[in-house]
Design an enzyme around this catalytic site. Structure first.
Site, PDB file in Angstrom:
ATOM      1  N   ARG A 143      45.976  21.639  -4.690  1.00 39.64           N
ATOM      2  CA  ARG A 143      46.080  22.930  -5.372  1.00 39.64           C
ATOM      3  C   ARG A 143      45.144  23.989  -4.821  1.00 39.64           C
ATOM      4  O   ARG A 143      45.428  25.186  -4.936  1.00 39.64           O
ATOM      5  CB  ARG A 143      45.840  22.745  -6.865  1.00 39.64           C
ATOM      6  CG  ARG A 143      46.994  22.021  -7.530  1.00 39.64           C
ATOM      7  CD  ARG A 143      47.007  22.324  -8.974  1.00 39.64           C
ATOM      8  NE  ARG A 143      48.164  21.725  -9.629  1.00 39.64           N
ATOM      9  CZ  ARG A 143      48.381  21.792 -10.927  1.00 39.64           C
ATOM     10  NH1 ARG A 143      47.556  22.440 -11.693  1.00 39.64           N
ATOM     11  NH2 ARG A 143      49.442  21.232 -11.459  1.00 39.64           N
ATOM     12  N   ASP A 164      46.197  33.158 -23.359  1.00 40.60           N
ATOM     13  CA  ASP A 164      46.066  32.066 -22.391  1.00 40.60           C
ATOM     14  C   ASP A 164      44.841  32.370 -21.537  1.00 40.60           C
ATOM     15  O   ASP A 164      44.469  33.529 -21.360  1.00 40.60           O
ATOM     16  CB  ASP A 164      47.322  31.966 -21.514  1.00 40.60           C
ATOM     17  CG  ASP A 164      47.430  30.607 -20.819  1.00 40.60           C
ATOM     18  OD1 ASP A 164      48.177  29.747 -21.308  1.00 40.60           O
ATOM     19  OD2 ASP A 164      46.759  30.416 -19.772  1.00 40.60           O
TER      20      ASP A 164
HETATM   21  C1  LIG Z   1      51.200  23.104 -20.263  1.00 39.48           C
HETATM   22  S1  LIG Z   1      50.903  24.736 -20.732  1.00 39.48           S
HETATM   23  C2  LIG Z   1      51.468  24.721 -22.419  1.00 39.48           C
HETATM   24  C3  LIG Z   1      52.218  25.987 -22.788  1.00 39.48           C
HETATM   25  C4  LIG Z   1      52.815  25.980 -24.205  1.00 39.48           C
HETATM   26  N1  LIG Z   1      51.781  25.900 -25.200  1.00 39.48           N
HETATM   27  C5  LIG Z   1      53.806  24.872 -24.368  1.00 39.48           C
HETATM   28  O1  LIG Z   1      53.527  23.895 -25.060  1.00 39.48           O
HETATM   29  O2  LIG Z   1      54.902  24.974 -23.801  1.00 39.48           O
HETATM   30  C6  LIG Z   1      49.116  24.724 -20.896  1.00 39.48           C
HETATM   31  C7  LIG Z   1      48.489  26.134 -20.898  1.00 39.48           C
HETATM   32  O3  LIG Z   1      47.141  26.024 -21.339  1.00 39.48           O
HETATM   33  C8  LIG Z   1      46.384  26.994 -20.646  1.00 39.48           C
HETATM   34  N2  LIG Z   1      44.954  26.650 -20.743  1.00 39.48           N
HETATM   35  C9  LIG Z   1      44.278  25.666 -20.071  1.00 39.48           C
HETATM   36  N3  LIG Z   1      42.973  25.674 -20.404  1.00 39.48           N
HETATM   37  C10 LIG Z   1      42.827  26.669 -21.329  1.00 39.48           C
HETATM   38  C11 LIG Z   1      41.703  27.179 -22.061  1.00 39.48           C
HETATM   39  N4  LIG Z   1      40.472  26.658 -21.922  1.00 39.48           N
HETATM   40  N5  LIG Z   1      41.911  28.230 -22.904  1.00 39.48           N
HETATM   41  C12 LIG Z   1      43.150  28.759 -23.057  1.00 39.48           C
HETATM   42  N6  LIG Z   1      44.246  28.315 -22.395  1.00 39.48           N
HETATM   43  C13 LIG Z   1      44.088  27.285 -21.543  1.00 39.48           C
HETATM   44  C14 LIG Z   1      46.947  26.960 -19.250  1.00 39.48           C
HETATM   45  O4  LIG Z   1      46.643  28.123 -18.520  1.00 39.48           O
HETATM   46  C15 LIG Z   1      48.444  26.761 -19.514  1.00 39.48           C
HETATM   47  O5  LIG Z   1      49.137  27.981 -19.494  1.00 39.48           O
END
Ligand SMILES: C[S@@+](CC[C@H](N)C(=O)[O-])C[C@H]1O[C@@H](n2cnc3c(N)ncnc32)[C@H](O)[C@@H]1O
Length: 278
Positions: free
Chosen positions: A35, A144
């Site tokens: 990545r 996010d």
């Molecule tokens: C797999 S996606 C899930 C999206 C949605 N909630 C769903 O279930 O379809 C995980 C998201 O968490 C975000 N994320 C990761 N670490 C985070 C943090 N510390 N604070 C806020 N968002 C975070 C990532 O950028 C990503 O967009």
């Protein structure tokens, strides 16, 4: 590019954890190097140690954001884990509708919204239950950590392949044609507010939430960070508030007794404990 050594991996994993709370197990070494290789090439750096040195500089904020964009997993879909939206429509929204119609404030939060599909699915469900939602004090906050995702989410434009899972009735009602696919209609967007927010930093909210969706993100966090988050969610929920989590997640640790299960991965704040930490 020389392979990433265990030492380099540990240094990078520490930086990622510091910034995002995301815990990278040693088994993720290959994934991490894949990545960030593009960043190393773009920056013309010789190896991962040089990249770590750069990230440790005081002026590294911009590159730390680029690292974050590279390592987050943003998989999402409209109406993903559809039972939550049925639950929202059938159990959660009816009393909130009454609250909104009597002048009350209703707030829902998509706490790791990725490219916006979850937040717009919440908004569509709200509009189906409360067609005049915009005339009331009903808002959906969508946040996010990943700035690129927040931009995408706010733009509300989706290519045809991202729209699977959406019925033709919903497409017709909530989207308009756009050159590269479909765009969310303004009457949906007006319910939403987007912003960048790291769940592990401070939350700039003054009011409480009626519903929080925090799905498929705590799986990336380590145990203390995850358990701390449950307590913080309990503290920003209204006494009758709900928390929806991802299918492979569970509420654990000291804050677990502040929630009770009311559906599949759907929880309600335990009423007498909602105000515990305030
Ligand atoms: C797999 S996606 C899930 C999206 C949605 N909630 C769903 O279930 O379809 C995980 C998201 O968490 C975000 N994320 C990761 N670490 C985070 C943090 N510390 N604070 C806020 N968002 C975070 C990532 O950028 C990503 O967009």
């Amino acid at each position: 590019m020389p392979p990433m050594s265990a030492k380099q991996f540990a240094r990078l994993a520490r930086i990622v954890h510091e910034d995002t709370g995301i815990y990278l197990a040693e088994t993720k070494r290959g994934l991490l190097s894949a990545r960030i290789n593009r960043r190393l090439r773009a920056l013309r750096l010789a190896d991962y140690s040089a990249y770590c040195d750069m990230l440790d500089q005081p002026d590294s904020a911009e590159e730390r954001r680029a690292l974050l964009v590279a390592i987050t997993t943003n998989v999402t879909a409209f109406f993903r884990e559809a039972h939550h939206f049925d639950f929202l429509a059938q159990q959660v929204l009816p009393p909130l509708l009454a609250k909104a119609r009597s002048g009350g404030r209703v707030r829902l939060w998509s706490a790791a919204c990725s490219s916006g599909e979850e937040a717009y699915s919440i908004a569509m469900t709200v509009l189906e239950a409360i067609p005049d939602a915009a005339r009331h004090d009903i808002r959906i906050l969508a946040t996010d950590i990943d700035p690129d995702m927040v931009l995408k989410a706010r733009a509300g434009r989706y290519s045809e392949e991202r729209l699977h899972g959406l019925s033709s009735a919903r497409r017709a009602k909530f989207f308009t044609a756009a050159p590269d696919g479909l765009a969310i209609r303004p009457e949906v967007s007006e319910l939403l507010r987007f912003g960048e927010l790291n769940l592990h930093k401070s939350w700039p909210f003054s009011g409480r939430f009626d519903v929080i969706f925090c799905r498929n993100v705590v799986i990336y966090f380590d145990v203390p960070m995850r358990q701390n988050l449950w307590g913080r969610f309990a503290s920003v929920l209204n006494p009758e508030g709900y928390l929806m989590i991802g299918h492979s997640e569970r509420i654990d640790g000291p804050a677990a007794n502040r929630f009770r299960a009311v559906g599949t991965t759907a929880y309600k704040v335990a009423q007498d404990r909602a105000d515990q930490s305030n």
